[in-house]
Design a protein around this motif. Structure first.
Motif, PDB file in Angstrom:
ATOM      1  N   THR A 271      19.482 -34.612  18.160  1.00 17.70           N
ATOM      2  CA  THR A 271      19.733 -33.381  18.899  1.00 17.70           C
ATOM      3  C   THR A 271      19.420 -32.162  18.034  1.00 17.70           C
ATOM      4  O   THR A 271      19.236 -32.258  16.813  1.00 17.70           O
ATOM      5  N   ALA A 272      19.403 -31.004  18.666  1.00 14.71           N
ATOM      6  CA  ALA A 272      19.206 -29.766  17.915  1.00 14.71           C
ATOM      7  C   ALA A 272      20.324 -29.576  16.892  1.00 14.71           C
ATOM      8  O   ALA A 272      20.083 -29.116  15.764  1.00 14.71           O
ATOM      9  N   GLU A 273      21.542 -29.944  17.263  1.00 16.01           N
ATOM     10  CA  GLU A 273      22.673 -29.831  16.320  1.00 16.01           C
ATOM     11  C   GLU A 273      22.452 -30.719  15.102  1.00 16.01           C
ATOM     12  O   GLU A 273      22.749 -30.316  13.958  1.00 16.01           O
ATOM     13  N   GLN A 274      21.952 -31.923  15.309  1.00 16.01           N
ATOM     14  CA  GLN A 274      21.687 -32.826  14.185  1.00 16.01           C
ATOM     15  C   GLN A 274      20.597 -32.271  13.269  1.00 16.01           C
ATOM     16  O   GLN A 274      20.696 -32.374  12.039  1.00 16.01           O
ATOM     17  N   ILE A 275      19.567 -31.697  13.844  1.00 19.50           N
ATOM     18  CA  ILE A 275      18.488 -31.126  13.038  1.00 19.50           C
ATOM     19  C   ILE A 275      19.004 -29.968  12.190  1.00 19.50           C
ATOM     20  O   ILE A 275      18.665 -29.839  10.999  1.00 19.50           O
ATOM     21  N   LEU A 276      19.862 -29.134  12.776  1.00 20.83           N
ATOM     22  CA  LEU A 276      20.420 -28.015  12.014  1.00 20.83           C
ATOM     23  C   LEU A 276      21.291 -28.486  10.855  1.00 20.83           C
ATOM     24  O   LEU A 276      21.388 -27.806   9.823  1.00 20.83           O
ATOM     25  N   ALA A 277      21.909 -29.642  10.994  1.00 19.42           N
ATOM     26  CA  ALA A 277      22.807 -30.155   9.957  1.00 19.42           C
ATOM     27  C   ALA A 277      22.064 -30.854   8.825  1.00 19.42           C
ATOM     28  O   ALA A 277      22.673 -31.134   7.782  1.00 19.42           O
ATOM     29  N   MET A 278      20.788 -31.146   8.987  1.00 18.89           N
ATOM     30  CA  MET A 278      20.040 -31.852   7.948  1.00 18.89           C
ATOM     31  C   MET A 278      19.743 -30.933   6.764  1.00 18.89           C
ATOM     32  O   MET A 278      19.503 -29.736   6.923  1.00 18.89           O
ATOM     33  N   THR A 279      19.760 -31.494   5.576  1.00 17.66           N
ATOM     34  CA  THR A 279      19.495 -30.734   4.353  1.00 17.66           C
ATOM     35  C   THR A 279      18.007 -30.767   4.006  1.00 17.66           C
ATOM     36  O   THR A 279      17.238 -31.564   4.543  1.00 17.66           O
ATOM     37  N   ASP A 280      17.646 -29.879   3.057  1.00 17.07           N
ATOM     38  CA  ASP A 280      16.266 -29.884   2.562  1.00 17.07           C
ATOM     39  C   ASP A 280      15.881 -31.267   2.054  1.00 17.07           C
ATOM     40  O   ASP A 280      14.770 -31.749   2.314  1.00 17.07           O
ATOM     41  N   GLN A 281      16.783 -31.902   1.327  1.00 25.61           N
ATOM     42  CA  GLN A 281      16.472 -33.192   0.726  1.00 25.61           C
ATOM     43  C   GLN A 281      16.288 -34.277   1.795  1.00 25.61           C
ATOM     44  O   GLN A 281      15.431 -35.149   1.658  1.00 25.61           O
TER      45      GLN A 281
ATOM     46  N   PHE B  24      15.122 -33.856   4.809  1.00 32.01           N
ATOM     47  CA  PHE B  24      13.768 -33.685   5.349  1.00 32.01           C
ATOM     48  C   PHE B  24      12.725 -34.202   4.364  1.00 32.01           C
ATOM     49  O   PHE B  24      11.769 -34.874   4.748  1.00 32.01           O
ATOM     50  N   ALA B  25      12.915 -33.877   3.086  1.00 31.52           N
ATOM     51  CA  ALA B  25      11.952 -34.317   2.068  1.00 31.52           C
ATOM     52  C   ALA B  25      11.898 -35.832   1.982  1.00 31.52           C
ATOM     53  O   ALA B  25      10.816 -36.417   1.817  1.00 31.52           O
ATOM     54  N   ASP B  26      13.046 -36.485   2.103  1.00 31.38           N
ATOM     55  CA  ASP B  26      13.080 -37.949   2.027  1.00 31.38           C
ATOM     56  C   ASP B  26      12.291 -38.596   3.158  1.00 31.38           C
ATOM     57  O   ASP B  26      11.819 -39.731   3.020  1.00 31.38           O
ATOM     58  N   LEU B  27      12.159 -37.890   4.281  1.00 32.52           N
ATOM     59  CA  LEU B  27      11.393 -38.394   5.421  1.00 32.52           C
ATOM     60  C   LEU B  27       9.932 -37.966   5.375  1.00 32.52           C
ATOM     61  O   LEU B  27       9.167 -38.265   6.308  1.00 32.52           O
ATOM     62  N   GLY B  28       9.542 -37.258   4.307  1.00 32.89           N
ATOM     63  CA  GLY B  28       8.179 -36.747   4.225  1.00 32.89           C
ATOM     64  C   GLY B  28       7.953 -35.573   5.146  1.00 32.89           C
ATOM     65  O   GLY B  28       6.818 -35.287   5.538  1.00 32.89           O
ATOM     66  N   MET B  29       9.024 -34.859   5.495  1.00 28.34           N
ATOM     67  CA  MET B  29       8.944 -33.771   6.478  1.00 28.34           C
ATOM     68  C   MET B  29       9.391 -32.436   5.901  1.00 28.34           C
ATOM     69  O   MET B  29       9.847 -31.558   6.647  1.00 28.34           O
ATOM     70  N   ALA B  30       9.246 -32.246   4.599  1.00 27.63           N
ATOM     71  CA  ALA B  30       9.697 -30.993   3.994  1.00 27.63           C
ATOM     72  C   ALA B  30       9.032 -29.790   4.645  1.00 27.63           C
ATOM     73  O   ALA B  30       9.672 -28.743   4.861  1.00 27.63           O
ATOM     74  N   PHE B  31       7.759 -29.913   5.000  1.00 23.90           N
ATOM     75  CA  PHE B  31       7.033 -28.781   5.584  1.00 23.90           C
ATOM     76  C   PHE B  31       7.382 -28.554   7.045  1.00 23.90           C
ATOM     77  O   PHE B  31       6.945 -27.565   7.646  1.00 23.90           O
ATOM     78  N   LYS B  32       8.161 -29.457   7.646  1.00 19.53           N
ATOM     79  CA  LYS B  32       8.629 -29.269   9.030  1.00 19.53           C
ATOM     80  C   LYS B  32      10.060 -28.722   9.079  1.00 19.53           C
ATOM     81  O   LYS B  32      10.579 -28.406  10.157  1.00 19.53           O
ATOM     82  N   HIS B  33      10.694 -28.620   7.919  1.00 20.80           N
ATOM     83  CA  HIS B  33      12.103 -28.253   7.849  1.00 20.80           C
ATOM     84  C   HIS B  33      12.372 -26.905   8.517  1.00 20.80           C
ATOM     85  O   HIS B  33      13.175 -26.810   9.459  1.00 20.80           O
ATOM     86  N   ARG B  34      11.716 -25.853   8.044  1.00 22.95           N
ATOM     87  CA  ARG B  34      12.020 -24.510   8.545  1.00 22.95           C
ATOM     88  C   ARG B  34      11.645 -24.329  10.015  1.00 22.95           C
ATOM     89  O   ARG B  34      12.453 -23.793  10.793  1.00 22.95           O
ATOM     90  N   PRO B  35      10.453 -24.731  10.451  1.00 26.54           N
ATOM     91  CA  PRO B  35      10.157 -24.538  11.882  1.00 26.54           C
ATOM     92  C   PRO B  35      11.066 -25.340  12.800  1.00 26.54           C
ATOM     93  O   PRO B  35      11.450 -24.852  13.869  1.00 26.54           O
ATOM     94  N   LEU B  36      11.440 -26.562  12.403  1.00 25.50           N
ATOM     95  CA  LEU B  36      12.329 -27.355  13.256  1.00 25.50           C
ATOM     96  C   LEU B  36      13.717 -26.734  13.337  1.00 25.50           C
ATOM     97  O   LEU B  36      14.318 -26.668  14.414  1.00 25.50           O
ATOM     98  N   GLN B  37      14.237 -26.255  12.201  1.00 28.35           N
ATOM     99  CA  GLN B  37      15.577 -25.674  12.236  1.00 28.35           C
ATOM    100  C   GLN B  37      15.580 -24.313  12.939  1.00 28.35           C
ATOM    101  O   GLN B  37      16.549 -23.985  13.632  1.00 28.35           O
ATOM    102  N   ALA B  38      14.515 -23.545  12.799  1.00 29.30           N
ATOM    103  CA  ALA B  38      14.429 -22.275  13.550  1.00 29.30           C
ATOM    104  C   ALA B  38      14.395 -22.548  15.045  1.00 29.30           C
ATOM    105  O   ALA B  38      15.045 -21.859  15.837  1.00 29.30           O
ATOM    106  N   ALA B  39      13.643 -23.583  15.438  1.00 33.37           N
ATOM    107  CA  ALA B  39      13.566 -23.931  16.863  1.00 33.37           C
ATOM    108  C   ALA B  39      14.899 -24.465  17.372  1.00 33.37           C
ATOM    109  O   ALA B  39      15.300 -24.172  18.498  1.00 33.37           O
TER     110      ALA B  39
END
Length: 266
Positions: free
Chosen positions: A125-135, A137-152
């Motif tokens: 959910t959007a709530e789950q995405i907001l609760a995820m940390t930088d690390q 996202f990085a562990d999933l290979g998605m560090a570059f998706k972190h900011r746009p996903l959390q802004a959305a």
């Protein structure tokens, strides 16, 4: 009748299966010869099924090669994504990278944060995405998706009721107020959510690639604006059907030849 399984939430083996949220329920969908979604929780209408029929295009002045390729398809079924948040998140994940890589990232996110449902997963959910940390996202290979996903995710939670009441064309514009969401991402998300592929960015690399591969003899414009104008001229009142069927033709071509066009940043 065939299925368009472009959305990466489909678990393709042993049978294409997908879990989906609507505003009031959770559904399990299987790609079978009949459309019979299974209500797992809640109440309300099931996700809508769209059918894109090549016979609809018979009246259009399509180039012979494109017409021949698309007429070779069966009518295509596609389930509209009732979960606007997931449609938006999926479009963001598809930015920049190739379709195969986007599917891999999406599936990794499902495995890590999704909710298991039968043979499928509900997306986070959007709530789950907001609760995820930088690390995380990085562990999933998605560090570059972190900011746009959390802004959305933040924008969705603040505006979801307003967005849900908007006509589709207005929603495409509204989504572009979110940082890192441009016309491509907004159009792709709303097309996924509504099933109206006249809203899809039909000048993008995927449509241009598959049009050329389906009809290599025609002189397709290389310029995006010129291609879009030509595409609208060919499609007439059937822009959604022509675009969806061309993407579906490409999806079948991908599975046969392992060719994956990329996606633009917005």
């Amino acid at each position: 009748m065939s299925w368009m399984l472009d959305h990466p939430s489909w678990n393709l083996h042993p049978q294409p299966t997908r879990a989906m949220r609507t505003p009031t329920a959770i559904w399990l969908i299987k790609a079978t010869t009949t459309y019979d979604p299974i209500l797992l929780h809640g109440e309300g209408a099931a996700p809508r099924l769209e059918i894109y029929d090549p016979a609809t295009l018979a009246e259009l002045p399509l180039p012979a090669g494109l017409a021949h390729s698309l007429q070779g398809l069966n009518p295509i079924r596609r389930v509209t994504n009732a979960d606007l948040w997931d449609a938006l998140a999926t479009a963001i994940i598809r930015q920049v990278i190739r379709a195969a890589q986007a599917r891999t990232l999406y599936r990794a996110l499902l495995d890590a944060r999704g909710q298991p449902v039968d043979q499928a997963y509900l997306p986070p959910t959007a709530e789950q995405i907001l609760a995820m940390t930088d690390q995380e996202f990085a562990d999933l290979g998605m560090a570059f998706k972190h900011r746009p996903l959390q802004a959305a995710a933040d924008a969705y939670l603040r505006h979801r009721d307003e967005w849900a009441a908007m006509p589709a064309d207005a929603l495409v514009k509204a989504l572009q107020s979110v940082p890192r969401i441009g016309p491509w991402t907004a159009g792709a998300a709303v097309a996924d959510h509504t099933g109206d592929f006249s809203l899809y960015p039909y000048d993008d690399l995927a449509v241009r690639t598959w049009a050329r591969r389906a009809d290599p003899a025609s002189a397709w414009p290389h310029d995006e604006l010129a291609f879009a104008a030509r595409w609208r001229e060919l499609a007439g009142p059937h822009l959604s059907t022509l675009t969806a069927l061309t993407l579906s033709w490409g999806d079948h071509h991908v599975h046969q030849h392992h060719v994956h066009p990329g996606r633009p940043v917005h």
